[in-house]
Structures are given as C-alpha cells and as structure tokens.
Design a protein around this motif. Structure first.
Motif, PDB file in Angstrom:
ATOM      1  N   UNK A   4       0.842  -1.188   0.000  1.00 26.85           N
ATOM      2  CA  UNK A   4       0.000   0.000   0.000  1.00 26.85           C
ATOM      3  C   UNK A   4       0.876   1.236   0.000  1.00 26.85           C
ATOM      4  N   UNK A   5       0.677   2.102  -0.998  1.00 25.49           N
ATOM      5  CA  UNK A   5       1.506   3.290  -1.126  1.00 25.49           C
ATOM      6  C   UNK A   5       0.882   4.519  -0.479  1.00 25.49           C
ATOM      7  N   UNK A   6      -0.275   4.342   0.145  1.00 19.44           N
ATOM      8  CA  UNK A   6      -0.920   5.476   0.812  1.00 19.44           C
ATOM      9  C   UNK A   6      -0.050   5.964   1.958  1.00 19.44           C
ATOM     10  N   UNK A  92       7.288   8.472  -0.214  1.00 15.29           N
ATOM     11  CA  UNK A  92       6.432   8.095  -1.329  1.00 15.29           C
ATOM     12  C   UNK A  92       5.474   9.219  -1.703  1.00 15.29           C
ATOM     13  N   UNK A  93       5.215   9.355  -3.008  1.00 18.10           N
ATOM     14  CA  UNK A  93       4.200  10.286  -3.485  1.00 18.10           C
ATOM     15  C   UNK A  93       2.877   9.545  -3.612  1.00 18.10           C
ATOM     16  N   UNK A  94       1.788  10.296  -3.659  1.00 15.50           N
ATOM     17  CA  UNK A  94       0.493   9.677  -3.862  1.00 15.50           C
ATOM     18  C   UNK A  94      -0.546  10.203  -2.904  1.00 15.50           C
ATOM     19  N   UNK A 131      -7.309  13.920   4.256  1.00 20.65           N
ATOM     20  CA  UNK A 131      -6.914  13.212   3.039  1.00 20.65           C
ATOM     21  C   UNK A 131      -6.395  14.228   2.038  1.00 20.65           C
ATOM     22  N   UNK A 132      -5.521  13.776   1.160  1.00 19.53           N
ATOM     23  CA  UNK A 132      -4.976  14.684   0.163  1.00 19.53           C
ATOM     24  C   UNK A 132      -4.075  13.973  -0.819  1.00 19.53           C
ATOM     25  N   UNK A 133      -3.287  14.768  -1.516  1.00 19.35           N
ATOM     26  CA  UNK A 133      -2.377  14.254  -2.536  1.00 19.35           C
ATOM     27  C   UNK A 133      -1.000  14.862  -2.322  1.00 19.35           C
ATOM     28  N   UNK A 134       0.032  14.037  -2.341  1.00 21.72           N
ATOM     29  CA  UNK A 134       1.419  14.485  -2.277  1.00 21.72           C
ATOM     30  C   UNK A 134       2.074  14.314  -3.648  1.00 21.72           C
TER      31      UNK A 134
END
Length: 274
Positions: A4-6, A92-94, A131-134
């Motif tokens: 899981x890359x979260x 990690x990005x995502x 929650x969001x995005x990197x």
C-alpha cells in the motif's frame, strides 16, 4: 496484497492527543513536513520521529496576547501492517490519509481583562480524518473533524503547499489555509451568553454566531536534517478571522489575526523487522 503506497502523516493527528499532557493549545492537524532526502528511512517495521517543540501562539482563540507553550512531536514515518501493507509519511508520493485533531486548551476569565464576565472553558477536542495528494513539488489536503469534548458538530480545514528542497538536507513547504467551523464550536469559543454579557458590566454584548468560514491564512514550515536521524523544524502560520467569528465581541476586543511560531527537534527511531 500489494504494498500500500498510501502515506499516513500521523504526526499531526497524534500531536493533538499528546499535547493534552503538555497543556499546549491549540493543535491543528496539517500533514507533517516531508523529510529531507538526507534522512533515509532506517530498517524496521516501525519508524517514528519523536521530539519536542516550543510554540508561541495566542493565549486563547481570539486573544491579542500570546503564550509560550511546549508541545511533543510525533511522526509516523513507516508502519508495516500484516495483510494491509506499509503506511507512513515517508518519501512516497500519492494519496495521503491521516488522523486529524483539533485541540484547544482551557480558557480562564483571569487570562485577560477582555474576558471579564465570561465563564471559564475546559479544553475541547475534535477528532476526524484528513486526506490529500502528495507530489514532488506540491501537496493539497482537506480535513473534517467532529467534536468529542467541549462542543458538538463539525470543523474542517483545507490547504495546499508548494514543496521545495534546496538541498538534500533541507525541505520547505508553504501555502494557503482555510478553516470552517460549525455553530456549536463557534458559540463555545466566540459566543457570549446573555448572562455573560450582563456579568461583563456592559463591556461585551450577547452574541451567538452560527459558524461557517472562520479564517483564511498562510502556513510555512522549514526542516533541516542535522544528521540521518535528527531534524530541526521551524513552523509559522498566520490566520485572519472572518465572517461571524470576526464579528464576535471577543475578537473585536482581542485580535482578528492569529500568529503562531514554533521550533523543535525530532529524532528518528526504527523498531523491529528489517
């Protein structure tokens, strides 16, 4: 199940809970600062950042006086969960998902002359999720919390940052923030009951805000790796009270501007596994 890359920057959420022991109001959860490239994750199923910071902030919401408080720092960088995968704030990005906490420390009428006639308030706590995005050069997030102590209803926060790494040892983040609050939170911290208005001797008018857009501002953070385990962090934010919050008699006698500055040190530890 695949890895899981979260990412889960849990530092911000756990800071709020830990700060109860340090009496360090208020804690607003933002995604934690991405670590510099010079701080690779050590081996271990569990990697955490532990530290302490000094924080200069308004004495209470709406105050024009400041107080210096200590606060603990906790960052979950990696956690291996059987059957789930790996979560954490690592490089990690995502998509990011993380616990969100809003903690406000107690307010006493003796804190400031502007509070004459107001009842004392115990600390309040809101819990929820963010929650969001990197991405490598930017991130965006939103959070929603529900009151679990001292008030009911929802509060929310949203923001975005430009990320910049001028060197492998340094990382910076800066961008806008907005806060929304429900009516019960607004009345708890910014309302004045008829009894309190009478007790103030006419200095405060009765007021019952409904909530809504509470503030807008800017936040910035800077991190510097001292070695592969320790990082110096400096954070600053400015928020401008808006709407019915800005119209509160407590804010009018206090300040519409809230400025917070903190500096701290964290150390990275790895436990278990390989």
């Amino acid at each position: 199940m695949s890895r899981l890359q979260t990412a889960l920057p849990a530092r911000a959420g756990l800071i709020g809970a830990l700060s109860l022991a340090f009496a360090a109001p208020p804690a607003l959860a933002d995604p934690s600062l991405p670590p510099p490239a010079a701080m690779p994750l050590p081996a271990g199923d569990l990697v955490v950042d532990l530290g302490i910071a000094a924080r200069l902030l308004p004495r209470y919401p709406g105050a024009d006086e400041t107080a210096l408080r200590a606060r603990p720092l906790f960052g979950l960088e990696r956690l291996k969960l059987p059957g789930v995968g790996v979560v954490g704030n690592g490089p990690a990005e995502g998509v990011i998902v993380y616990p969100s906490v809003r903690f406000e420390g107690e307010r006493k009428a003796s804190d400031q002359a502007d509070l004459t006639g107001m009842r004392d308030l115990d600390w309040t706590l809101g819990l929820g999720l963010g929650a969001g995005v990197n991405r490598k050069s930017w991130r965006a997030f939103a959070e929603v919390r529900t009151g679990v102590k001292g008030y009911s209803g929802l509060t929310a926060r949203a923001g975005a940052d430009i990320l910049w790494a001028p060197s492998p040892k340094t990382v910076l983040a800066a961008g806008p923030r907005i806060d929304l609050v429900g009516g019960d939170y607004a009345r708890t911290w910014f309302g004045v009951t008829p009894a309190e208005a009478a007790a103030s001797g006419g200095k405060l008018a009765a007021y019952a805000p409904d909530g809504g857009l509470a503030s807008a501002g800017l936040a910035a953070s800077w991190g510097r790796a001292l070695n592969d385990r320790a990082m110096l962090q400096v954070e600053a934010s400015w928020d401008r009270r808006l709407g019915e919050i800005a119209d509160s008699p407590l804010v009018r006698k206090g300040s519409r501007d809230a400025v917070t500055v903190s500096t701290g040190l964290t150390w990275r530890f790895g436990f278990g596994g390989s």
